[in-house]
Design an enzyme around this catalytic site. Sequence first.
Site, PDB file in Angstrom:
ATOM      1  N   HIS A  43      29.135  23.217  49.550  1.00 24.41           N
ATOM      2  CA  HIS A  43      28.981  24.844  50.037  1.00 24.41           C
ATOM      3  C   HIS A  43      29.274  25.718  49.055  1.00 24.41           C
ATOM      4  CE1 HIS A  43      33.395  25.406  50.506  1.00 24.41           C
ATOM      5  NE2 HIS A  43      33.460  24.135  51.235  1.00 24.41           N
TER       6      HIS A  43
ATOM      7  N   CYS B 100      14.098  41.309  50.084  1.00 25.44           N
ATOM      8  CA  CYS B 100      14.147  40.453  51.566  1.00 25.44           C
ATOM      9  C   CYS B 100      15.765  39.887  51.533  1.00 25.44           C
ATOM     10  CB  CYS B 100      13.422  39.169  51.350  1.00 25.44           C
ATOM     11  SG  CYS B 100      13.286  38.422  52.956  1.00 25.44           S
TER      12      CYS B 100
ATOM     13  N   CYS C 230      -5.444  36.463  62.105  1.00 25.62           N
ATOM     14  CA  CYS C 230      -5.962  37.539  61.365  1.00 25.62           C
ATOM     15  C   CYS C 230      -6.092  37.398  59.650  1.00 25.62           C
ATOM     16  CB  CYS C 230      -5.096  38.773  61.930  1.00 25.62           C
ATOM     17  SG  CYS C 230      -3.485  38.720  61.419  1.00 25.62           S
TER      18      CYS C 230
ATOM     19  N   CYS D  41      30.865   4.885  52.948  1.00 28.79           N
ATOM     20  CA  CYS D  41      31.102   4.869  51.719  1.00 28.79           C
ATOM     21  C   CYS D  41      32.716   4.178  51.331  1.00 28.79           C
ATOM     22  CB  CYS D  41      31.114   6.189  50.941  1.00 28.79           C
ATOM     23  SG  CYS D  41      31.424   6.410  49.368  1.00 28.79           S
TER      24      CYS D  41
ATOM     25  N   CYS E 122      60.803 -16.707  75.448  1.00 30.73           N
ATOM     26  CA  CYS E 122      60.036 -15.650  74.635  1.00 30.73           C
ATOM     27  C   CYS E 122      60.172 -14.456  75.804  1.00 30.73           C
ATOM     28  CB  CYS E 122      58.517 -15.940  74.591  1.00 30.73           C
ATOM     29  SG  CYS E 122      57.520 -14.376  73.655  1.00 30.73           S
TER      30      CYS E 122
ATOM     31  N   CYS F  41       8.410  26.411  52.920  1.00 28.34           N
ATOM     32  CA  CYS F  41       7.896  27.895  52.516  1.00 28.34           C
ATOM     33  C   CYS F  41       7.894  28.786  53.357  1.00 28.34           C
ATOM     34  CB  CYS F  41       6.655  27.611  51.723  1.00 28.34           C
ATOM     35  SG  CYS F  41       5.855  29.124  50.926  1.00 28.34           S
TER      36      CYS F  41
ATOM     37  N   CYS G 270      57.794 -16.035  70.558  1.00 29.43           N
ATOM     38  CA  CYS G 270      56.829 -17.071  70.236  1.00 29.43           C
ATOM     39  C   CYS G 270      55.817 -16.557  69.023  1.00 29.43           C
ATOM     40  CB  CYS G 270      55.998 -17.558  71.542  1.00 29.43           C
ATOM     41  SG  CYS G 270      54.993 -16.500  72.386  1.00 29.43           S
TER      42      CYS G 270
END
Length: 518
Positions: free
Chosen positions: A272, A347, A325, A235, A141, A317, A163
């Site tokens: 996305h 916003c 205050c 997966c 071999c 939230c 081999c």
Amino acid sequence: MSADSEDEFMSGMSSEGGFEDGNESDSVSFGEEFEDDEPALDFGLHDKDITSAPKKPYEVDFDVFGPRDIQKYQDKQIDEVGAILGQPPESTAILLRHARWNKERLIEGYMDHPEDVLEKAGLGLAGAVPAKTMVVDGFVCDICCEDEPGLETYAMKCGHRYCAECYRHYLSQKIREEGEAARIQCPGDGCSRIVDSKTLELLVEDDLKDRYHELLTRTYVDDKDNLKWCPAPNCIYAVECGVKKRDLNRIVPTVRCDCGHYFCFGCTLNDHLPTPCALVKMWLKKCEDDSETANWISANTKECPRCNSTIEKNGGCNHMTCRKCKNEFCWICMGVWSEHGTSWYNCNRYEEKSGSDARDAQAKSRQSLERYLHYYNRYANHEQSAKLDKDIYLKTEKKMTNLQSSSGMSWIEVQFLDTASQALQQCRQTLKWTYAFAYYLARNNLTEIFEDNQKDLEMAVENLSEMFEKPTSELAALKVDMMDKTSYCNKRRIILLSDTAENLKNGSWKFNIDINTA
């Protein structure tokens, strides 16, 4: 897959349909006769249900397949092509893999230049050699230099003999450590002959055979432009989608694997929508480049705009109330919260500065940074809020159990909490990416509509998120209201995504960068 869908899969495996796309962007290296630009064909593995509801503008056709389905189709193609070429199954499989499973091109090239095709595929012209080990008198071999009498040896038709033990070790290293299967070459120095399945079946153990076939299946999917593995951890499913690379600036191909994971077929990142892959790539790079700014913006604390007390955000939230205050304000813009449920709510919209405010380079740079921070702040906030909302989702089952005990509702009746929680997370994901989209969007009349849709969805999400923070004892009384708000959130999301997708397909959106070169 169900039994019915598996039957559809097999019935769709004609020579005119199935997985026979032409891989239009990838040519097969058999010679010039294989270089023509053949368009990729639709797989057609499932007959679409003509009675199903029409697709929404942002939805794409796709199918999901397991490893067994893919293996069945490979075996069918190997049998068909092998019968035409007069090659054994193991050689046909090597030819098809080299041709990236484009059987039309393979057959055409083989009929014209069989020697050339066989040579380049790693098969050569030598005659068939029985797949068996043998003892050769006086053999030494070349790998381990073993020469003991009765040593089992093996050689493919190239004649390079070693081999059996060295051959096994070589194959094991290639499969287990290097993850190679489709193009394992003969261990002979400079030899390009490919190890076929018969050789492998003869020499390796059963567990390695399983890994070998798994790798071959993965190679098959990787060779197909219209097939991709689901990127979710562990997966086993592959998703087929016909959207081409050239269309990714007009379409955001979001698909849902059978494991429940939503991802973009174009770039395999998490969902996305509504932002095209090119803008996502630029946005993520910009956020990474501006990492110090991003770190500052995404800090977990802010000061109350009235008393300057440090406040930590511990929920999804954005309606904040200062404990010191009692001032109620918006975490995003720091404005008075009472205005966020009225027409004064603004916003989400960035107010462009006039040209006179940017007279020198420093002022322009500051204005550019301010604009970026406006969008990044809101992008990062929805990302953070989504994580906090997910924490709420993980606690939802406990809330549902507690609600059952306190109100006498059945498990089915308390599922509205789970539905609302999932809607909240999905809407947060969409809102996050609307700010990346808006950052690159050039202002025109359509922009106003987009921002109005964005604002409506954001207000709906905040209202639903606030309800989740109510004590469990109040949730039973809020069931109908929460179901209505969940439905409204989903409707506003559909409206926003549908309008954005239609304008993207039509080329109506104008961006402040060239999206085609991104």
